[in-house]
Scaffold this motif. Structure first.
Motif: not given
Length: 332
Positions: A183, A185, A222, A225-226, A229, A317
């Motif tokens: 992913d 961002k 970031w 949190r990421t 998940e 990531y």
């Protein structure tokens, strides 16, 4: 995930020079207590003036060859994850090809910052599983000390130098790769950068510097949190439970960050492999350095199930769950 690739060997190298927290106290307003409390780091390795990323990568490959007795002359692709290439052109991978005289091999650098190693392994798996390649050398290396701003007390305490090499080969019977995620961002790229041809972000001025610039608070928010998940997605894709993991190997950015991630997931910190305590944040090389430390002391053994996740500049990531395919009977 129908992989046909297996990790078969590993090697690493770090420079001889050590920069301790006490050394940093002499050049910037900081202290050992402050650094350890916020990062968990005690030392980092620093490349000599005549050592560059290619130097470290070549020595990591030599370590791999010496320990496992492998032949790399039939490698058909060289992938070097790095943010600190010796030159913009040629690629560091091309320099490694030349150093070992590997014939008929592709050679590319991959700039995915601290996610570089996992990106490189994912690409190697894709190339081999597709049937286009059979043997890929992935070497993550960084000389971050050469682009560290030693007047910035919040970031200069973080970075160190090092390199690690991994060999990935065709093996449809015992593949290493069980699942992957990726992913990005891109809108957050301004929080971790080093300027080059541009010193603005879509009209917003950036610090005009050839040094690393990081908004640590934004990166921390970031990542914490990421990454949890991403761990959940990886486990679901591989159809395994958290308890089935032998080891969690995140990018060694900051020990406090990793502790927060483990707390959120209920994962025991004792089953986490890191390299930042004595090597600092080595960006793309941190995961392979952490792995090799554990291979050398016998913690990681063949058939262990590992969750690797790299995260950082971009923001980007990549995560992998792998079954460790490297035999333990290495040459010393």
């Amino acid at each position: 995930m129908n992989s046909k690739a297996r990790i078969t060997a590993i090697g690493s190298y770090v420079p001889n020079k050590i920069m301790s927290n006490d050394d940093l106290e002499k050049i910037v307003d900081t202290s050992d207590e402050w650094i350890v409390q916020r990062t968990g780091m005690k030392e980092r390795r620093i490349a000599a003036e005549n050592e560059f990323t290619s130097t470290l990568c070549i020595r990591a490959v030599n370590d791999l060859i010496k320990r496992y007795g492998v032949n790399i002359q039939d490698v058909d692709m060289i992938i070097v994850p790095t943010t600190t290439s010796d030159f913009a052109i040629p690629s560091t991978a091309s320099m490694i090809q030349d150093a070992f005289g590997i014939p008929e091999a592709g050679a590319i650098d991959v700039n995915a910052a601290c996610a570089g190693l996992t990106y490189g392994l994912h690409l190697a798996n894709c190339l081999i599983t597709s049937g286009l390649h059979r043997k890929v050398l992935v070497i993550a290396g960084e000389t971050l000390s050469k682009v560290t701003d030693y007047t910035d007390r919040t970031s200069c305490v973080l970075f160190g130098d090092g390199a690690g090499a991994m060999l990935v080969e065709y093996d449809a019977e015992q593949p290493s790769f069980l699942s992957y995620i990726q992913d990005t961002k891109g809108s957050s790229g301004k929080h971790l950068y080093r300027t080059a041809l541009r010193n603005e972000w879509y009209g917003e001025p950036l610090r005009d510097s050839e040094k690393m610039v990081q908004n640590g608070r934004e990166v921390y928010k970031w990542a914490t949190r990421t990454v949890p998940e991403g761990m959940e997605k990886l486990l679901e894709q591989a159809n395994i439970k958290m308890k089935d993991l032998n080891w969690f190997v995140p990018h060694s950015a900051n020990l406090r960050m990793i502790e927060s991630i483990c707390e959120k997931k209920g994962f025991p910190i004792e089953k986490v492999l890191t390299s930042m305590v004595y090597y600092g944040n080595t960006s793309s090389a941190s995961i392979v350095l952490a792995l090799d430390l554990a291979v050398k002391d016998g913690r990681v053994t063949q058939d262990d199930v590992l969750l690797l996740i790299g995260f950082g500049g971009g923001f980007t990531y990549t995560g992998l769950i792998v079954k460790w395919g490297v035999p333990s009977n290495i040459k010393e």
